[in-house]
Scaffold this active site. Structure first.
Site, PDB file in Angstrom:
ATOM      1  CG  PHE A 180       7.036  -2.548   8.892  1.00  0.00           C
ATOM      2  CD1 PHE A 180       6.696  -1.898   7.577  1.00  0.00           C
ATOM      3  CD2 PHE A 180       6.298  -2.882   9.333  1.00  0.00           C
ATOM      4  CE1 PHE A 180       5.677  -3.110   7.045  1.00  0.00           C
ATOM      5  CE2 PHE A 180       5.254  -3.473   9.199  1.00  0.00           C
ATOM      6  CZ  PHE A 180       5.016  -3.548   8.037  1.00  0.00           C
ATOM      7  CG  ASP A 181      14.281   0.487   6.732  1.00  0.00           C
ATOM      8  OD1 ASP A 181      14.561   1.677   7.441  1.00  0.00           O
ATOM      9  OD2 ASP A 181      14.497   0.591   5.586  1.00  0.00           O
TER      10      ASP A 181
END
Length: 234
Positions: free
Chosen positions: A8-9
């Protein structure tokens, strides 16, 4: 689960960076007793965005971006300032911003019970760790990979090599990159040969040389891609 490793960013994927940035700018200008006009704010946002794009492309170092952006901003206003000192103050305010995007905490809490979750983010390590902690997200992730710590940044292949070499029993076909930026998250996934989900709430146009595997408007739309359903009691 169709994917067992989720990368995940952070900013504008899980946390509302625009809100944090706006809050930090307002506090910084208040501290300096300088009015923050819409024109100054727009100039800063445009200039800062371009500096980080140059960083993504390897044209500038992270330190050149952070040390130079406020010098450049205030030079346009006819003022000379200590850029590194102002940036340190700004990042102090930025760490106080940890507003969540939508239902992101509940989704992360749910997915952490079903897959191995990691954060892949460009930025300053101390800032990102504190914001994750304050947002009560930190404990859901197996590891946090901040560009400052890795020596590389998204979308560089070396960044994703660093990440994947440090994930136990990593299997590329079972990994999924999730982020809002075509030029760092999705292009980085393309460079690394990984599937990706582009979070695109504003219906932005695709770039010709970047191809997400999937596109969603909200994080809840991850569930059909992953082959599971949301358990709100997680």
């Amino acid at each position: 689960m169709n994917y067992s490793t989720l990368l995940f960013d952070l900013d504008d994927t899980l946390l509302d960076f625009k809100a944090s940035e706006d809050q930090a700018l307002r506090k910084l200008f208040h501290h300096l007793n300088v009015p923050l006009t819409p024109e100054i704010k727009e100039y800063y946002l445009t200039m800062n965005h371009q500096l980080w794009r140059d960083y993504e492309q390897g044209k500038l170092t992270r330190q050149e971006v952070t040390n130079g952006r406020f010098e450049k901003l205030f030079a346009a206003l006819g003022k000379t300032v200590d850029g590194p000192q102002l940036d340190q103050k700004y990042r102090e305010y930025l760490t106080q911003g940890h507003q969540l995007l939508g239902n992101s905490r509940a989704i992360i809490a749910d997915l952490a019970a079903k897959a191995d979750l990691y954060v892949v983010t460009n930025g300053v390590s101390q800032t990102q760790y504190k914001r994750l902690k304050e947002a009560r997200l930190l404990d859901y992730f197996k590891d946090i990979f901040v560009s400052e710590d890795t020596g590389y940044q998204k979308p560089m292949p070396e960044y994703f090599d660093y990440v994947t070499n440090r994930i136990p029993h990593f299997v590329a076909k079972k990994a999924l990159v999730i982020g809002d930026s075509l030029t760092s998250d999705i292009k980085g996934a393309n460079n690394a040969g990984l599937d990706s989900v582009w979070l695109n709430p504003d219906a932005k146009q695709l770039l010709p040389d970047v191809k997400p595997t999937y596109e969603v408007k909200v994080l809840e739309q991850l569930y059909p891609i992953l082959g599971t359903t949301f358990n709100e009691k997680a």
